[in-house]
Design an enzyme around this catalytic site. Structure first.
Site, PDB file in Angstrom:
ATOM      1  N   TYR A  84       4.853  53.419  47.865  1.00  0.00           N
ATOM      2  CA  TYR A  84       4.332  53.103  49.199  1.00  0.00           C
ATOM      3  C   TYR A  84       4.033  51.605  49.327  1.00  0.00           C
ATOM      4  CZ  TYR A  84       3.695  58.170  49.115  1.00  0.00           C
ATOM      5  OH  TYR A  84       3.906  59.524  48.989  1.00  0.00           O
ATOM      6  N   GLU A  94      -1.869  60.044  52.958  1.00  0.00           N
ATOM      7  CA  GLU A  94      -2.890  60.145  51.916  1.00  0.00           C
ATOM      8  C   GLU A  94      -2.189  60.349  50.586  1.00  0.00           C
ATOM      9  OE1 GLU A  94      -3.368  62.561  54.506  1.00  0.00           O
ATOM     10  OE2 GLU A  94      -4.904  61.438  55.602  1.00  0.00           O
TER      11      GLU A  94
HETATM   12  C1  LIG Z   1       6.616  59.876  44.046  1.00  0.00           C
HETATM   13  C2  LIG Z   1       8.104  60.275  43.989  1.00  0.00           C
HETATM   14  C3  LIG Z   1       8.486  60.886  45.339  1.00  0.00           C
HETATM   15  C4  LIG Z   1       8.940  59.013  43.713  1.00  0.00           C
HETATM   16  O1  LIG Z   1      10.310  59.378  43.788  1.00  0.00           O
HETATM   17  P1  LIG Z   1      11.444  58.682  42.866  1.00  0.00           P
HETATM   18  O2  LIG Z   1      12.752  59.087  43.396  1.00  0.00           O
HETATM   19  O3  LIG Z   1      11.179  58.990  41.420  1.00  0.00           O
HETATM   20  O4  LIG Z   1      11.161  57.134  43.108  1.00  0.00           O
HETATM   21  P2  LIG Z   1      12.267  55.974  43.225  1.00  0.00           P
HETATM   22  O5  LIG Z   1      13.221  56.052  42.098  1.00  0.00           O
HETATM   23  O6  LIG Z   1      12.810  55.981  44.596  1.00  0.00           O
HETATM   24  O7  LIG Z   1      11.356  54.674  43.018  1.00  0.00           O
HETATM   25  C5  LIG Z   1      10.877  53.929  44.122  1.00  0.00           C
HETATM   26  C6  LIG Z   1       9.642  53.140  43.695  1.00  0.00           C
HETATM   27  O8  LIG Z   1       8.603  54.042  43.272  1.00  0.00           O
HETATM   28  C7  LIG Z   1       7.879  53.430  42.187  1.00  0.00           C
HETATM   29  N1  LIG Z   1       8.119  54.202  40.960  1.00  0.00           N
HETATM   30  C8  LIG Z   1       9.063  55.151  40.771  1.00  0.00           C
HETATM   31  N2  LIG Z   1       8.960  55.658  39.513  1.00  0.00           N
HETATM   32  C9  LIG Z   1       7.958  54.988  38.907  1.00  0.00           C
HETATM   33  C10 LIG Z   1       7.356  55.072  37.613  1.00  0.00           C
HETATM   34  N3  LIG Z   1       7.803  55.936  36.686  1.00  0.00           N
HETATM   35  N4  LIG Z   1       6.324  54.261  37.326  1.00  0.00           N
HETATM   36  C11 LIG Z   1       5.850  53.396  38.239  1.00  0.00           C
HETATM   37  N5  LIG Z   1       6.356  53.262  39.508  1.00  0.00           N
HETATM   38  C12 LIG Z   1       7.405  54.059  39.829  1.00  0.00           C
HETATM   39  C13 LIG Z   1       8.432  52.040  42.032  1.00  0.00           C
HETATM   40  O9  LIG Z   1       7.730  51.190  42.924  1.00  0.00           O
HETATM   41  C14 LIG Z   1       9.871  52.235  42.521  1.00  0.00           C
HETATM   42  O10 LIG Z   1      10.478  51.031  42.954  1.00  0.00           O
HETATM   43  P3  LIG Z   1      11.393  50.193  41.911  1.00  0.00           P
HETATM   44  O11 LIG Z   1      12.503  51.129  41.526  1.00  0.00           O
HETATM   45  O12 LIG Z   1      11.832  49.009  42.696  1.00  0.00           O
HETATM   46  O13 LIG Z   1      10.483  49.883  40.733  1.00  0.00           O
HETATM   47  C15 LIG Z   1       8.361  61.293  42.830  1.00  0.00           C
HETATM   48  O14 LIG Z   1       7.835  60.753  41.645  1.00  0.00           O
HETATM   49  C16 LIG Z   1       7.792  62.672  43.053  1.00  0.00           C
HETATM   50  O15 LIG Z   1       8.425  63.556  43.623  1.00  0.00           O
HETATM   51  N6  LIG Z   1       6.545  62.899  42.567  1.00  0.00           N
HETATM   52  C17 LIG Z   1       5.879  64.201  42.702  1.00  0.00           C
HETATM   53  C18 LIG Z   1       5.420  64.452  44.134  1.00  0.00           C
HETATM   54  C19 LIG Z   1       4.480  63.371  44.610  1.00  0.00           C
HETATM   55  O16 LIG Z   1       3.592  62.918  43.883  1.00  0.00           O
HETATM   56  N7  LIG Z   1       4.658  62.982  45.870  1.00  0.00           N
HETATM   57  C20 LIG Z   1       3.823  62.000  46.526  1.00  0.00           C
HETATM   58  C21 LIG Z   1       2.687  62.673  47.183  1.00  0.00           C
HETATM   59  S1  LIG Z   1       1.660  61.513  48.082  1.00  0.00           S
END
Ligand SMILES: CC(C)(COP(=O)(O)OP(=O)(O)OC[C@H]1O[C@@H](n2cnc3c(N)ncnc32)[C@H](O)[C@@H]1OP(=O)(O)O)[C@@H](O)C(=O)NCCC(=O)NCCS
Length: 211
Positions: free
Chosen positions: A155, A143
């Site tokens: 995702y 979710e």
């Molecule tokens: C969601 C989260 C885990 C992503 O982690 P991250 O290490 O920053 O993400 P990554 O660098 O691995 O990016 C992977 C993909 O996520 C998406 N993404 C990452 N940052 C993004 C941004 N600022 N805007 C849009 N898409 C983004 C893209 O699809 C990206 O793929 P790409 O690099 O080919 O464009 C992180 O933002 C986080 O910890 N957020 C707070 C907690 C949370 O919301 N968890 C999810 C609960 S369901």
């Protein structure tokens, strides 16, 4: 590689809680993690460490300096480093899933704000999907807040698709949750796309290794 995935242990919980408080508006209490790690045989939790993090210099004891086995982690030994060691200070992200029947349900995934946008969230998602393959799950589900576009993008990149909503799912602001599912993990199309993404991810992470 600079970023190492390991199984979460009870010793990791204080640092996990720190990261969680920076990531979520309604964090779990520390007791919830302890219960998950000690009492829930269906739960699989991981952490990511930055092996090059700047952490306070300190002599390392034998348990801390022992070599660690990297992912794939089905047979990883448990870690024994006590709280407050450089190893724990370098933990930068965590995630987990439950196996329910033949479904893997992702319960949490969070990266420390200083480390976002570098592929760490993707590393954890790919690792969880790898665990789902190991434990013979058929699909992965989760979710996510309807407003959390960053997580949804992550995702969708790994083939999750929207399959409905849970109305007013989140207790803090009564926001709806999107329910997302992968296709059958064993389908040739999913498997080959997963391998393609995994190869690209490894190259992206390796490019961040110091020379
Ligand atoms: C969601 C989260 C885990 C992503 O982690 P991250 O290490 O920053 O993400 P990554 O660098 O691995 O990016 C992977 C993909 O996520 C998406 N993404 C990452 N940052 C993004 C941004 N600022 N805007 C849009 N898409 C983004 C893209 O699809 C990206 O793929 P790409 O690099 O080919 O464009 C992180 O933002 C986080 O910890 N957020 C707070 C907690 C949370 O919301 N968890 C999810 C609960 S369901």
């Amino acid at each position: 590689m600079r970023f190492a995935v390991e199984r979460m242990t009870v010793a990791d919980i204080p640092r996990v809680i720190e990261i969680e408080r920076l990531a979520y508006s309604t964090p779990w209490p520390p007791s919830a993690y302890r219960k998950e790690l000690q009492d829930n045989p269906l739960a699989h939790y991981i952490i990511v460490r930055d092996t090059h993090a700047q952490v306070p210099a300190r002599a390392m004891g034998p348990a801390e300096s022992a070599p660690k086995r990297p992912f794939p982690l089905s047979l990883l030994p448990s870690r024994t480093a006590p709280v407050g060691t450089p190893e724990l200070a370098s933990t930068i992200a965590f995630a987990g899933l439950w196996l329910m029947m033949d479904e893997a349900h992702i319960t949490t995934i969070a990266v420390h704000p200083d480390y976002r946008g570098r592929g760490i969230g993707e590393l954890m998602l790919a690792t969880l999907i790898g665990i789902a393959y190991d434990i013979h799950a058929r699909n992965v589900t989760l979710e996510v807040r309807v407003s959390n576009i960053v997580a949804q993008n992550l995702y969708r990149k790994y083939g999750f698709r929207e399959a409905g909503t849970r109305r007013r799912y989140y207790s803090d602001n009564h926001e709806d949750a999107l329910i997302m599912w992968t296709d059958d993990l064993e389908s040739p199309a999913y498997r080959s796309e997963f391998l393609r993404l995994h190869t690209a991810l490894v190259a992206r992470l390796r490019a961040q290794d110091p020379d």
